[in-house]
Enzyme design. Structure first.
Site, PDB file in Angstrom:
ATOM      1  CD  GLU A  50      56.669  -7.147   1.205  1.00 53.07           C
ATOM      2  OE1 GLU A  50      56.896  -7.126  -0.010  1.00 53.07           O
ATOM      3  OE2 GLU A  50      56.753  -8.189   1.901  1.00 53.07           O
ATOM      4  CG  ASP A  61      53.828 -16.924   5.475  1.00 57.89           C
ATOM      5  OD1 ASP A  61      54.867 -16.373   5.068  1.00 57.89           O
ATOM      6  OD2 ASP A  61      52.694 -16.457   5.306  1.00 57.89           O
ATOM      7  CE1 TYR A 175      58.732 -12.096  -2.253  1.00 62.08           C
ATOM      8  CE2 TYR A 175      57.840 -10.206  -1.082  1.00 62.08           C
ATOM      9  CZ  TYR A 175      58.523 -11.408  -1.074  1.00 62.08           C
ATOM     10  OH  TYR A 175      58.988 -11.926   0.105  1.00 62.08           O
TER      11      TYR A 175
END
Lengths: 270, 420
Positions: A50, A61, A175
């Site tokens: 990734e 994040d 995911y």
């Protein structure tokens, strides 16, 4: 049309192994080291890579990847350069799938048609855009037409109705975000993850990778009990960030990933 | 593909101009889209709570008990209606059209922001969420959120850029006096956009018990609609007041636009009155050509920021770039998607007002009318003064005086080299 992701998960399944997916921010710690780091990660046991596309406002994040993105942005790293690195990686690695992970605005500004063409030509196998939920997936439909897989997130908060919609659209793998939070936080609850992953897998055959909160061999092994693959991001990014030269970055990447690969393989054999 | 075209303002404008709009009040659609703009571009973890919020709010906006509760607080707590005041001395000095001021600065807490925070706090309470988070730039939304949290007994955490904390110390202390916790944000440019990022990171982490009170008409659906609805009281009131006091509607509306909540609040009730022109004043900072500005609509391009498609200020790699304005409340690189839609449809136009023009208007209003306007609102006053010079004496310009300027006296003194 590339089948690298499907081929890789099929191979893993036949071998009875779990997938290991390292995440790195493209261009960090050193832009000239990115391609070499990708090859090193493959040599250390990565099954899929990734590659983070840096963005100025990464709302999902934590500080590690925020700072990593800021460093890459300060060096002018953008999509065109990143696709160049993927092409360069493909010169000597035709089999390891590469998934770009990032946010929509850089793609929006690059242009959706141009991005679909160029990503496909560079050898990108999948794209995971954090701020494109299944409702807005038409925005990036051109990728699918070019054979680039649309990877979607599933979260602990995802309802069954949403899960069905995501399953209907998802390609490559799902995911699963292991907890409600930001990348790099340490809130991993292996039992809760196991229950959710089994629930997601009940509905179909698409592989499930688990990320967020996986930081070392022990947490990778715990998650791999139920998941088809584990994603390790912030801990690797933090390790690389400390490297001050290209060689130090490569050594750090190998030293970080190889023990996790070994632990995953050993756990499966046990 | 709807969005595959290149990101130039001309193309965006041409595309949307082909679609005639029959009813501006019909937007957004069920997906939160204002034609090409808006939507829900958010990480999956926040999609279920956004769906829950949209469903809850759509029910509440039709619920007479909720509306009555909201209106009761607007009247008795905020002090509405706010008056429309004819700035006669200012108008006479300019010698053109008449400038009328919608006095949102007279609201409790000194700005229009309280209209929205009262509304969202009531939504949060009805949804059983006791922990409130908010972002703030100038501190006005933070103060308005801290105020309603005290009023309703809710926990309050306000994210604020470290740079903004430095330039808005009085509002930071005000929030603390009201019982809020102010968290400095040191990531990115350390201003409003980064405060929004950090609030979203908090929300994604504490999604079960937390309600995020967004302060402007941006963010993912349903926020642009919900924040607009709560501020639309400004335009509804103003429309009725104009008919009562002047027997007619104004010729032009003007308001400052950062995220755009006070502007959409004033504009919305008038959108289908096609004879009423609308002009939004963006922060041109040191001038559009200098690159140091925050004029997303005038000088930005189509992109996606904070959950919606709109006009953004970014570089060729799609990185959101730092903006500049003397006014912290306008210092934002995006803008509400409804404004992007109004621009493209031609219903409103958007122009830049520089720091210097806003300061000049601040002083002019202070000296001629005895009103200290917020630096944000001073951009609207500057635009109203420009329009007044161009238009005949019998024309009426209604300007939203969205906030009072007490919070800005230190900024103005520092800029003018005066030590307090």
């Amino acid at each position: 049309m590339s089948q690298r992701i499907e081929q890789r998960f099929a191979d893993l399944g036949q071998a009875g192994r779990k997938g290991l997916i390292p995440f790195i921010s493209a261009g960090d710690p050193l832009p000239e080291a990115t391609v070499a780091i990708m090859h090193t990660l493959v040599a250390a046991g990565a099954d899929l890579i990734e590659l983070g596309v840096p963005y100025s406002d990464p709302v999902a994040d934590g500080p590690t990847i925020q700072h990593s993105s800021e460093r890459a942005i300060a060096r002018g790293v953008g999509i065109a350069q990143i696709l160049g690195w993927v092409s360069e990686f493909r010169l000597t690695d035709a089999t390891t799938p590469v998934v770009l992970m990032g946010y929509l605005n850089p793609i929006e500004i690059y242009g959706h048609a141009r991005f679909a063409d160029d990503a496909s030509a560079a050898g990108v196998d999948g794209v995971l855009i954090v701020d494109v939920p299944v409702e807005e997936a038409e925005t990036v439909a051109l990728l699918r037409e070019k054979g680039v897989r649309e990877i979607f997130l599933v979260a602990p908060t995802t309802t069954d109705r949403r899960l069905a919609a995501i399953r209907a659209r998802a390609e490559g793998f799902i995911y699963y975000v292991s907890f409600a939070g930001i990348t790099g936080a340490s809130q991993l609850d292996p039992l809760a993850v196991r229950a959710r992953v089994e629930h997601i897998k009940q509905g179909g055959s698409i592989p499930v990778a688990v990320g967020f909160g996986v930081r070392d061999a022990a947490s990778a092994v715990q998650v791999a009990e139920s998941a088809d693959a584990v994603v390790i991001g912030s801990a690797l990014v933090a390790t690389l960030a400390a490297a001050t030269s290209r060689d130090a970055a490569l050594a750090a990447a190998h030293a970080f990933l190889a023990p996790i690969r070994a632990a995953l393989d050993q756990a499966v054999r046990r | 593909m709807r969005y595959a075209s290149a990101n130039t303002n001309e193309q965006a404008t041409n595309m949307s101009n082909r679609i005639p709009v029959s009813d501006f009040h019909a937007y957004p659609d069920a997906h939160g889209r204002f034609a090409d703009y808006g939507g829900i571009f958010m990480p999956e973890t926040l999609m279920p709570p956004l769906e829950e919020l949209a469903a809850a709010y759509l029910a509440m906006r039709e619920d007479p008990a909720f509306i009555a509760e909201f209106e009761r607080d607007l009247k008795h707590y905020v002090g509405r209606p706010s008056p429309i005041y004819h700035a006669e001395r200012l108008s006479a000095k300019i010698g053109g059209a008449q400038i009328l001021l919608k006095r949102e600065d007279l609201n409790h807490t000194g700005a229009h922001k309280i209209n929205n925070t009262i509304g969202q706090a009531l939504v949060a309470r009805r949804m059983g969420k006791r922990r409130i988070i908010a972002e703030t730039g100038a501190g006005q939304h933070g103060v308005a959120t801290a105020t309603v949290c005290a009023r309703f007994g809710l926990d309050c955490i306000v994210y604020m850029g470290a740079v903004d904390i430095e330039r808005q110390k009085i509002n930071v202390y005000r929030m603390k006096l009201l019982g809020a916790k102010v968290v400095p944000v040191v990531s990115g440019s350390k201003t409003l956009k980064d405060a929004l990022n950090e609030a979203m990171r908090d929300w994604v982490t504490n999604v079960a018990d937390t309600f995020y009170i967004i302060g402007t008409v941006a963010g993912p659906h349903p926020y642009p609609m919900m924040v607009r609805d709560f501020n639309a009281v400004v335009g509804r009131e103003a429309r009725a007041q104009m008919l009562e006091q002047y027997g007619r509607l104004p010729d032009v509306l003007t308001a400052c636009v950062g995220g755009g909540s006070n502007a959409i609040g004033l504009f919305h009730a008038f959108l289908n009155d096609r004879e009423v022109a609308m002009v939004g004043a963006e922060a041109a900072g040191e001038g559009i050509a200098s690159g140091r500005h925050a004029a997303s609509l005038s000088a930005g391009r189509r992109g996606v920021l904070h959950g919606n498609r709109t006009y953004v200020i970014c570089d060729d790699n799609g990185q959101i770039t730092e903006t500049h304005s003397i006014s912290a409340g306008l210092d934002y690189p995006g803008v509400g998607p409804e404004h992007a839609f109004l621009k493209d449809s031609g219903r409103a136009r958007y122009v830049g007002i520089t720091d210097d023009e806003a300061l000049a208007a601040f002083h002019e209003l202070a000296r001629t009318e005895g009103i200290l306007a917020a630096l944000e609102s001073s951009h609207a006053v500057a635009q109203a003064m420009k329009l007044a010079r161009e238009l005949p004496k019998d024309q009426l310009i209604l300007c939203n005086l969205s906030g009072r300027g007490d919070k800005d006296v230190h900024t103005i003194a520092a800029r003018e080299g005066i030590e307090l």
